[in-house]
Design an enzyme around this catalytic site. Structure first.
Site, PDB file in Angstrom:
ATOM      1  N   GLU A 239       0.875  -1.177   0.000  1.00 52.00           N
ATOM      2  CA  GLU A 239       0.000   0.000   0.000  1.00 52.00           C
ATOM      3  C   GLU A 239       0.906   1.218   0.000  1.00 52.00           C
ATOM      4  OE1 GLU A 239      -3.138  -0.123  -0.295  1.00 52.00           O
ATOM      5  OE2 GLU A 239      -3.680  -2.149   0.308  1.00 52.00           O
ATOM      6  N   CYS A 273      -2.398   9.317   2.397  1.00 52.78           N
ATOM      7  CA  CYS A 273      -2.095   8.633   1.131  1.00 52.78           C
ATOM      8  C   CYS A 273      -3.207   8.873   0.120  1.00 52.78           C
ATOM      9  CB  CYS A 273      -1.863   7.145   1.367  1.00 52.78           C
ATOM     10  SG  CYS A 273      -3.174   6.349   2.272  1.00 52.78           S
TER      11      CYS A 273
END
Ligand code: NDP
Length: 498
Positions: A239, A273
């Site tokens: 990720e 993010c």
């Protein structure tokens, strides 16, 4: 970093004040090895409890986390500098994901019959998803509870033990999460934490006893972790970062879009993010949107509405992106290069920034945003999709149909429509990216399966008369029957145009 007499340690520091929040061991390869070894033993016990045994304990852990919400949030607040409310919010989301993973593990992973098809009419076919053993979780500092718990909670619910290496900036909250776990599961070391710097993470990623690494962090580090995993063929879920775009349609609710854009870009000081880093606005809506966004951005206060930049080196990247954008013809509508005043960065809104500049192509990870006027939605989509990252994205439109079409065409793992980052709060939705944003998924059914291996079992109930085809005793007549059957089942052509 300090060297104590027996064990080497490092400090975690409050980025807002510089005060030492905690001192933690620098776990070396031997310590990581010991943790993985004991986790292996704990994993066998944890798996043997079955879904019900784990569910009871994990729901208890959820209650323990909830009762310690403020305590957890305070450590997050101290280690990252983010406001208490934001620290509470990320913990609440983590708790709801743990609840979902726990309650859905059996349904998603448990044994089930699958159809055998005509060729397997004499079989029963069973599919189930078995744990991998020990999952190594390497986490970032920006959401030090929500993000790693997206791997930890799902890996535990799937029946694995976990060894967690939190970021060196936020070790304290990682240690607290594991400490609280032992209140619910005191029997074995099912969830352990190793603390340290990058080398500790590298030792975890390179350990042969690890069934899978769940890494969250930058794309550059993901490549190093993947190389370490390669030595043992250890699978990886990565990720990584993002450069998410928000698209504003001509008929969008402009105040709502501006409000969402600002939150998406500036909350957590832009250190998200799936934060909004680029905005594309269709011509007709542009002036209204810029007015709404500018007013709101000017009213935001760093140090109040959001905290400092957690990682000191990041301020240099933010400054470089802003200066480069301005040097290449961009305009600062709100703030400017002077907004970068470590450890804080005031809101920066940039327009007319060339699409090939670092502020548009690289992850800035600060409370800055670029806005560009576009002629059409197609142009907006083309530009949104033109970066190497593909994590999340946002669309504001008055037309649900157009918004859905755009969302599907957006090159990202998740897209929110008429809201920002809303997919994060839906535990059933998988989370993860494409391209430089990584691969694999946390959250949802896919997130549970990510930490398992499928086990396929076919059982013959009776021999098929005259169809003994997987035997050296098969006859030409049996093969003939097989070819006839397959021709009947699959041999009819369809007109490609009908
Ligand atoms: P880093 O890549 O710097 O670090 C991530 C983790 O990896 C840290 O725990 C770090 O330890 C560890 N690490 C560093 N070097 C190694 C190594 N060689 N081997 C193994 N582990 C190592 O990322 P950040 O902590 O700076 O996090 C920010 C990044 O994370 C951003 O790019 C952001 O977009 C991304 N992110 C992605 C999310 C997603 O779900 N897609 C969610 C949240 C963040 P240490 O800190 O001790 O160096």
């Amino acid at each position: 970093m300090s060297t104590a007499t027996e064990q080497r340690t490092f400090d975690s520091v409050n980025p807002a004040t510089g005060a030492v929040v905690g001192t933690h061991p620098l776990h070396d390869a031997a310590a990581v090895h010991a943790a993985v070894e004991s986790a292996g033993e704990a994993a066998r016990w944890w798996a043997s409890l079955g879904f019900e045994g784990r569910k009871r304990r994990l729901l208890d852990y959820k209650a323990v986390l909830t009762r310690n919400l403020t305590r957890i949030a305070r450590v997050i607040h101290e280690e990252t500098g983010k406001p208490m409310d934001d620290a509470v919010l990320e913990t609440v989301f983590a708790i709801s994901h743990l609840d979902w993973a726990t309650r859905n593990a059996r349904k998603v992973l448990g044994p089930r019959r699958v159809p055998t098809g005509l060729m397997g009419v004499n079989l029963t076919a069973t599919l189930q998803y078995l744990p991998l053993g020990v999952v190594g979780v390497i986490g970032p500092w920006n959401y030090p509870v929500f993000t790693p718990m997206g791997s930890i909670g799902y890996a535990l619910a799937a029946g694995n033990a976990v060894v967690f290496k939190p970021s060196e900036l936020t070790p304290g909250v990682g240690v607290l999460l594991a400490e609280l776990f032992t209140e619910s599961v005191p029997e074995r070391k099912v969830f352990q934490v190793v603390t340290g710097l990058g080398e500790t993470g590298a030792a975890l990623a390179g350990h042969p006893g690890i069934g899978k690494i769940a890494f969250t962090g930058s794309t550059a580090t993901a490549k190093r972790v993947m190389a370490a995993c390669a030595a043992n063929l250890t699978p990886l879920v990565a990720e990584c970062g993002g450069k998410d775009a928000l698209i504003v349609d001509a008929d969008a609710d402009i105040p709502a879009a501006a409000d969402a854009a600002l939150w998406g870009a500036m909350s957590n000081a832009g250190q998200t993010c799936v934060g909004v880093e680029r905005i594309y606005v269709v011509e007709r809506a542009y002036d209204d949107f810029m007015r709404e966004l500018g007013e709101r951005a000017r009213a935001l206060r760093s140090g109040e509405d959001y905290g400092p930049i957690t990682m000191p080196a990041q301020t240099d990247i933010i400054r470089r992106h802003v200066e480069d954008a301005l040097a290449r013809g961009g305009k600062a509508v709100v703030g400017g290069a002077e907004s970068v005043r470590p450890p804080y960065v005031d809101p920066v809104v940039l327009t007319d920034v060339p699409e090939d500049s670092s502020a548009v192509r690289e992850e800035t990870f600060g409370p800055t945003i670029t806005v560009r006027k576009v002629a059409t939605l197609e142009e907006a989509l083309e530009k949104a999709n033109a970066v190497a990252y593909g994590l999340g994205g946002t669309i504001f439109s008055g037309s649900p149909r157009r918004a859905m079409e755009l969302a599907r065409a957006m090159l990202s793992g998740m897209t929110a429509i008429n809201s920002v980052i809303s997919f994060v709060g839906v535990p059933a939705l998988p989370f993860g990216g494409v391209g430089d944003s990584g691969f694999g998924r946390i959250h949802g059914a896919d997130g549970l399966r990510e930490f398992t291996r499928p086990k396929a079992i076919s059982r013959q109930r009776f021999p098929l008369p005259g169809m003994k085809i997987t035997s050296f005793t098969r006859s030409p007549a049996e093969m003939e029957r097989l070819v006839k059957l397959v021709t009947f089942l699959h041999g009819r052509r369809k007109s490609p145009l009908s």
